[in-house]
Design a protein around this motif. Structure first.
Motif, mmCIF file in Angstrom:
data_model
loop_
_atom_site.group_PDB
_atom_site.id
_atom_site.type_symbol
_atom_site.label_atom_id
_atom_site.label_comp_id
_atom_site.label_asym_id
_atom_site.label_seq_id
_atom_site.Cartn_x
_atom_site.Cartn_y
_atom_site.Cartn_z
ATOM 1 N N LEU A 32 24.059 71.900 21.157
ATOM 2 C CA LEU A 32 23.625 70.773 21.977
ATOM 3 C C LEU A 32 24.778 70.274 22.838
ATOM 4 N N THR A 33 24.525 70.091 24.118
ATOM 5 C CA THR A 33 25.525 69.528 25.019
ATOM 6 C C THR A 33 25.039 68.181 25.538
ATOM 7 N N ALA A 34 25.971 67.393 26.029
ATOM 8 C CA ALA A 34 25.660 66.071 26.574
ATOM 9 C C ALA A 34 25.954 66.057 28.068
ATOM 10 N N ASP A 35 25.108 65.349 28.809
ATOM 11 C CA ASP A 35 25.351 65.118 30.231
ATOM 12 C C ASP A 35 26.219 63.890 30.450
ATOM 13 N N VAL A 36 26.055 62.916 29.554
ATOM 14 C CA VAL A 36 26.824 61.669 29.605
ATOM 15 C C VAL A 36 27.241 61.310 28.183
ATOM 16 N N ILE A 37 28.491 60.899 28.015
ATOM 17 C CA ILE A 37 28.978 60.402 26.732
ATOM 18 C C ILE A 37 29.528 58.994 26.952
ATOM 19 N N HIS A 38 29.100 58.067 26.104
ATOM 20 C CA HIS A 38 29.616 56.697 26.111
ATOM 21 C C HIS A 38 30.384 56.502 24.814
ATOM 22 N N LEU A 39 31.704 56.392 24.918
ATOM 23 C CA LEU A 39 32.579 56.296 23.752
ATOM 24 C C LEU A 39 32.965 54.847 23.496
ATOM 25 N N ASP A 40 32.539 54.336 22.350
ATOM 26 C CA ASP A 40 32.842 52.946 21.970
ATOM 27 C C ASP A 40 32.965 52.880 20.452
#
Length: 227
Positions: free
Chosen positions: A150-158
């Motif tokens: 699985l790949t991500a188009d957007v990652i939000h790291l918090d």
């Protein structure tokens, strides 16, 4: 890395062995509680409108305020995407060190129960069809994503705020982000701010990976993975 279909059913099959985590919810849900930090940030909306992501991964979901904002934005703009919310729901160092934040973990029998708040919020907002929780620590969640192709188009790291943990998260998730994908990091402040370790880790990573950016605004920054 192979690429699986990115509809919700395929993601549930890949990450949950086909068992929907929102199936059979408890009879009594906790009240809606969308307390969070910078959960309505413009970078989140722009990620949806500019990248039309099929898969968004949010690392550090807390009670789900920004997860739900992303899910609402996907729905509002007609983007057929899913938000994978990664969290242990056990809190980070600052949640255990700060008495006020610690109370938000809602411990029951000596164990945090924050996930129940997250679950209730998603169900009460009617967005379970757009959200897949993944209750793992960041590094193991990234490894599972890689194992499942699985790949991500957007990652939000918090997630964590210490320099070493942010650097580890960036290294772990960078292979999961598709080329040309967007990474947004929270708690970034070029002047140091409350969590200077976040800024140091992000800046060092961007230099090492020779990416353009980061571009900063209102406590978050973003940068794009090279094609």
């Amino acid at each position: 890395m192979s690429h699986l279909p990115t509809n919700r059913r395929a993601i549930i099959d890949a990450l949950w062995h086909g068992r929907d985590p929102f199936a059979n919810p408890p009879d009594s849900l906790r009240p809606l509680d969308l307390q969070g930090w910078r959960s309505l940030h413009p970078f989140l909306d722009e990620a949806v409108t500019e990248f039309h992501p099929r898969v968004i991964v949010e690392i550090g979901a807390w009670k789900g305020a920004s997860t739900l904002h992303l899910a609402r934005s996907l729905r509002a703009h007609g983007v057929e995407g899913i938000v994978i919310a990664v969290d242990t729901w056990l809190g980070a160092v600052d949640h255990w060190a700060d008495a006020n934040l610690f109370s938000e973990l809602a411990t029951e029998n000596g164990y945090p129960s924050l996930y129940r708040t997250f679950l209730a919020n998603v169900l009460r907002e009617g967005l379970a069809d757009r959200v897949v929780p993944l209750p793992l620590d960041s590094v193991n969640a990234a490894e599972l994503m890689r194992l499942r192709g699985l790949t991500a188009d957007v990652i939000h790291l918090d997630a964590g705020h210490e320099e070493t943990s942010v650097a580890a998260d960036l290294r772990a998730w960078w292979p999961v982000l598709r080329p040309g994908g967007l990474l947004i990091a929270d708690d970034y402040d070029s002047l140091g701010g409350r969590f200077p370790g976040v800024t140091r880790a992000v800046d060092a990573f961007c230099v090492a990976e020779r990416v353009r950016g980061p571009w900063a605004q209102g406590g978050k920054c973003k940068f794009v993975k090279r094609l």
